[in-house]
Design a protein around this motif. Structure first.
Motif, PDB file in Angstrom:
ATOM      1  N   GLY A   1       3.665 -13.724  -6.152  1.00  0.00           N
ATOM      2  CA  GLY A   1       2.823 -12.533  -6.013  1.00  0.00           C
ATOM      3  C   GLY A   1       3.519 -11.395  -5.294  1.00  0.00           C
ATOM      4  O   GLY A   1       3.259 -10.221  -5.575  1.00  0.00           O
ATOM      5  N   GLY A   2       4.414 -11.737  -4.393  1.00  0.00           N
ATOM      6  CA  GLY A   2       5.167 -10.718  -3.671  1.00  0.00           C
ATOM      7  C   GLY A   2       6.032  -9.867  -4.582  1.00  0.00           C
ATOM      8  O   GLY A   2       6.257  -8.679  -4.334  1.00  0.00           O
TER       9      GLY A   2
ATOM     10  N   ILE B   1      -1.936  -6.842  -2.763  1.00  0.00           N
ATOM     11  CA  ILE B   1      -1.227  -7.177  -4.009  1.00  0.00           C
ATOM     12  C   ILE B   1      -2.160  -7.007  -5.208  1.00  0.00           C
ATOM     13  O   ILE B   1      -1.808  -6.383  -6.207  1.00  0.00           O
ATOM     14  CB  ILE B   1      -0.652  -8.609  -3.938  1.00  0.00           C
ATOM     15  N   ALA B   2      -3.384  -7.536  -5.063  1.00  0.00           N
ATOM     16  CA  ALA B   2      -4.365  -7.442  -6.150  1.00  0.00           C
ATOM     17  C   ALA B   2      -4.609  -5.982  -6.530  1.00  0.00           C
ATOM     18  O   ALA B   2      -4.654  -5.630  -7.714  1.00  0.00           O
ATOM     19  CB  ALA B   2      -5.679  -8.099  -5.727  1.00  0.00           C
ATOM     20  N   ARG B   3      -4.758  -5.127  -5.542  1.00  0.00           N
ATOM     21  CA  ARG B   3      -5.012  -3.701  -5.787  1.00  0.00           C
ATOM     22  C   ARG B   3      -3.871  -3.094  -6.594  1.00  0.00           C
ATOM     23  O   ARG B   3      -4.084  -2.335  -7.528  1.00  0.00           O
ATOM     24  CB  ARG B   3      -5.172  -2.984  -4.434  1.00  0.00           C
TER      25      ARG B   3
ATOM     26  N   LEU C   1       5.364  -9.738  -8.081  1.00  0.00           N
ATOM     27  CA  LEU C   1       4.436  -9.185  -9.081  1.00  0.00           C
ATOM     28  C   LEU C   1       3.714  -7.947  -8.543  1.00  0.00           C
ATOM     29  O   LEU C   1       3.335  -7.068  -9.323  1.00  0.00           O
ATOM     30  CB  LEU C   1       3.416 -10.257  -9.484  1.00  0.00           C
TER      31      LEU C   1
ATOM     32  N   LEU D   1      -1.901  -4.590  -8.677  1.00  0.00           N
ATOM     33  CA  LEU D   1      -1.931  -5.079 -10.057  1.00  0.00           C
ATOM     34  C   LEU D   1      -2.901  -4.256 -10.896  1.00  0.00           C
ATOM     35  O   LEU D   1      -2.549  -3.744 -11.960  1.00  0.00           O
ATOM     36  CB  LEU D   1      -2.341  -6.562 -10.111  1.00  0.00           C
TER      37      LEU D   1
ATOM     38  N   ARG E   1       0.839  -1.218   0.000  1.00  0.00           N
ATOM     39  CA  ARG E   1       0.000   0.000   0.000  1.00  0.00           C
ATOM     40  C   ARG E   1       0.866   1.258   0.000  1.00  0.00           C
ATOM     41  O   ARG E   1       0.503   2.262  -0.599  1.00  0.00           O
ATOM     42  CB  ARG E   1      -0.973  -0.048   1.191  1.00  0.00           C
TER      43      ARG E   1
ATOM     44  N   GLY F   1      -5.083  -8.160   4.944  1.00  0.00           N
ATOM     45  CA  GLY F   1      -5.400  -8.318   3.527  1.00  0.00           C
ATOM     46  C   GLY F   1      -4.218  -8.316   2.584  1.00  0.00           C
ATOM     47  O   GLY F   1      -4.156  -7.536   1.640  1.00  0.00           O
ATOM     48  N   GLN F   2      -3.296  -9.245   2.799  1.00  0.00           N
ATOM     49  CA  GLN F   2      -2.140  -9.365   1.903  1.00  0.00           C
ATOM     50  C   GLN F   2      -2.597  -9.568   0.452  1.00  0.00           C
ATOM     51  O   GLN F   2      -2.087  -8.933  -0.464  1.00  0.00           O
ATOM     52  CB  GLN F   2      -1.264 -10.543   2.367  1.00  0.00           C
ATOM     53  N   GLY F   3      -3.577 -10.451   0.280  1.00  0.00           N
ATOM     54  CA  GLY F   3      -4.078 -10.730  -1.068  1.00  0.00           C
ATOM     55  C   GLY F   3      -4.671  -9.480  -1.705  1.00  0.00           C
ATOM     56  O   GLY F   3      -4.369  -9.144  -2.855  1.00  0.00           O
ATOM     57  N   GLU F   4      -5.490  -8.782  -0.955  1.00  0.00           N
ATOM     58  CA  GLU F   4      -6.134  -7.569  -1.477  1.00  0.00           C
ATOM     59  C   GLU F   4      -5.092  -6.518  -1.836  1.00  0.00           C
ATOM     60  O   GLU F   4      -5.200  -5.839  -2.861  1.00  0.00           O
ATOM     61  CB  GLU F   4      -7.123  -7.018  -0.445  1.00  0.00           C
TER      62      GLU F   4
END
Ligand SMILES: [Zn+2]
Lengths: 317, 285
Positions: A202-203, A177-179, A205, A181, A137, A172-175
């Motif tokens: 993902g870390g 990273i997704a955000r 990317l 992208l 973030r 929200g680690q997934g969120e």
């Protein structure tokens, strides 16, 4: 200097060289011909070892303890003309992800990257280069700022993965990273991403969507580390060499699979043996790509960025 | 990653089907209650005693969501290639072939368009039984094309996630599907079309770190496992027991990552309601 197993022949020659120099200094004997000969042999041996590295050896090199990390690159790229910026304005300042404003040659840039520690204490402090959601973030906050002021973004990737901790999941680690992208695809400024060490999943990317994605010669980039791949497939870490080969994770493989845009060569013997040589190569590469990217309109850059990633993958139809 | 074999869910659903004189019975892995499979299907594969949501696949979700179960499938013929020439205990192409044979599916996702409560929608739904719902190129490509279809035809997009994450046998190509799908979602968003992400048990790894978390609305079925790192990895990292309910739907709702947790029996109605609200300021019905 630390040596990897396959660097041992070099270590042997280098200690011979050190001995000769010491003898020359203490006895005043003229050993110049012998010294020159050993120096030549070191070069030859290094060349011999490095011309046929296995994928696992590349992985080892990407993690070499003497390899330069993100802040060292930034210091060299900007000649010290850099101001680090902190915090995600929400939870905290993630020490595993750093970023800030700097000047590379004539260009004001936002430079972002994962940071590993240079000694035991700093490795802890930097959480081994494994960012929490706050890191991603913070990176996004800085990228948005760069966009606002029209500054190109340079991302230096070097991580064994996003941190798989309890709080990382809660926040929200997934969120996070997704955000990154989705947002990076629509950023109006040029983005150059360079894998300078480890590009784990993902870390990596999470700061890896770029108009140019480049890899240094002795780095890796994949969906999983060879060790984890080995433990999943063979229930042991022992087959990591086999896993490294199977994953096609080297810069050469990645270029062949059309997943990256280019390879940045490293000095003979790897970035860890000649930091300045690696810095120069990275700077040269940035200065080659950046003017070209700046010439394109934001719309065209975004379109090409999306087109590149949407073409990735192989399937039957 | 997708590879972790689970004790609950899809494996037990077939393993626990017991032939009795009265017919087939379903044994709930949560409360151990026994129901005739026919009744279990009628209750949308949710346990009537304890509300345990059994894992179901794209066929079930499509029959549940599309009006009269009618839809047109998109890009059904895409199948996995083997760009890495990957081989572990068996070569990847053999693994794919076996998965196609046992599941009757071509890969771990099905995409289609049709009507839901009379409104045209595009739905993508992952299939866990196909190599753990893992995301390789085919999954990424089918999602991308489904989003293209949404944009072209100005239709809302719904994606039901159920995946262990990226497919290791496609290495970085599977990783880049996270990027590809996110790229397309950025275009869908720019087109002003709604995207509802439905997270079901389990949704982990690269799927969570891309499209599953990017809905305008993120909704989940009850008690679904949702996370980036799997619970085993988190447990190893913190070297302690995980708190009760960690990484479950209700936990994520509490932490702020979901808009709602919705019971399967209300899924269609709720999705339709959301799309009505999002259709613009003047309600059309
Ligand atoms: Zn039950």
């Amino acid at each position: 200097m630390n040596y990897l197993d396959f660097e041992e022949p070099i270590q042997k020659l280098e200690s011979e060289l050190a001995n000769l120099r010491e003898t020359a200094a203490s006895t005043g004997t003229d050993l110049i011909p012998a010294i020159t000969e050993i120096e030549e042999r070191i070069k030859e041996k290094t060349h011999e070892i490095f011309k046929s590295l296995s994928p696992w050896q590349r992985v080892q090199l990407s993690r070499h303890p003497d390899r330069p990390y993100t802040l060292a690159y930034i210091e060299a790229l900007t000649g010290g003309d850099f101001q680090e910026l902190h915090g995600d304005r929400n939870v905290k300042d993630d020490k595993a992800m750093i970023g800030g404003l700097g000047k590379i040659d004539a260009y004001n840039c936002m430079i972002i990257g994962q940071q590993k520690g240079i000694n035991t204490k700093m490795r802890q402090y930097r959480n081994f280069g494994m960012a929490n959601p706050e890191g991603y973030r913070k990176a996004l906050r800085l990228m948005k700022m760069a966009e606002k002021f029209g500054l190109p973004i340079i991302c230096l990737i070097d991580t064994p993965g996003a941190f798989p901790g309890l709080e990382a999941e809660e926040r929200g680690q997934g969120e996070a990273i997704a955000r990154n992208l989705i947002e990076m695809f629509q950023l109006t400024v040029p983005i150059i991403c360079i894998v300078i060490g480890e590009g784990a999943s993902g870390g990596a990317l999470g700061i890896g969507i770029g108009d140019r994605v480049l890899m240094l010669e002795n780095t890796w980039y994949s969906v999983i580390s060879p060790e984890s791949c080995s433990s999943i497939l063979w229930r042991t870490w022992d087959n990591k060499e086999q896993a490294a080969k199977a994953l096609k994770l080297t810069a050469e493989d990645m270029l062949g699979l059309k997943l990256i845009d280019g390879i940045i060569p490293e000095p003979l013997g790897g970035a860890h043996r000649n930091h300045q040589g690696a810095f120069d190569q990275v700077k040269k590469s940035i200065l080659t790509h950046l003017p070209k990217l700046l010439k394109l309109s934001p719309e065209k850059r975004i379109k090409e960025r999306i087109h590149k990633f949407e073409s990735m993958g192989v399937f039957n139809e | 990653m997708w590879f972790k074999r689970t004790k609950e869910g899809i494996l037990t659903s077939t393993a626990d089907k017991k032939e009795t004189p009265e017919g087939l019975w379903y044994k709930c892995p949560s409360c151990k209650g026994i129901v005739p499979t026919e009744d279990h299907a009628k209750s949308l594969w949710v346990c009537p005693s304890c509300d345990f949501h059994e894992r179901i696949g794209s066929d079930e979700y499509f029959s549940l969501l599309f009006d009269e179960g009618k839809f047109k499938e998109l890009n059904a013929n895409l199948t996995s290639a083997d760009p890495l020439e990957f081989s572990d205990s068996k070569p990847y192409p053999a693994r794919i072939k076996a998965a196609i044979a046992t599941t009757g599916l071509n890969d771990a996702i099905k995409t289609g368009h049709g009507k839901m409560e009379g409104k045209e929608v595009v739905i993508a739904c992952m299939d866990f039984k196909f190599i753990g719902g893992s995301m390789g190129t085919v999954v990424g490509e089918k999602i991308s094309r489904a989003i293209d279809y949404s944009i072209k035809n100005k239709r809302p997009f719904i994606l039901i996630s159920k995946s262990g994450g990226a497919r290791m046998m496609e290495g970085a190509l599977s990783l880049m599907q996270m990027a590809k799908t996110s790229a397309k979602l950025s275009l869908l968003s720019k087109a002003g079309l709604p995207y509802i992400s439905v997270l079901t048990d389990p949704t982990t790894g690269g799927v969570t770190a891309s499209f599953a978390m990017l809905g305008d609305l993120n909704i989940a079925e009850p008690n679904a496992l949702i996370g980036f790192a799997g619970p085993r990895v988190v447990k190893e990292t913190i070297k302690a027991e995980l708190p009760e309910g960690f990484q479950r739907s209700e936990f994520l709702l509490e932490k702020g990552f979901l808009d709602q947790v919705v019971h399967r029996s209300q899924l269609k109605g709720r999705l339709s309601a959301f799309l009505r609200y999002l259709s613009g300021p003047v309600s059309k019905n």
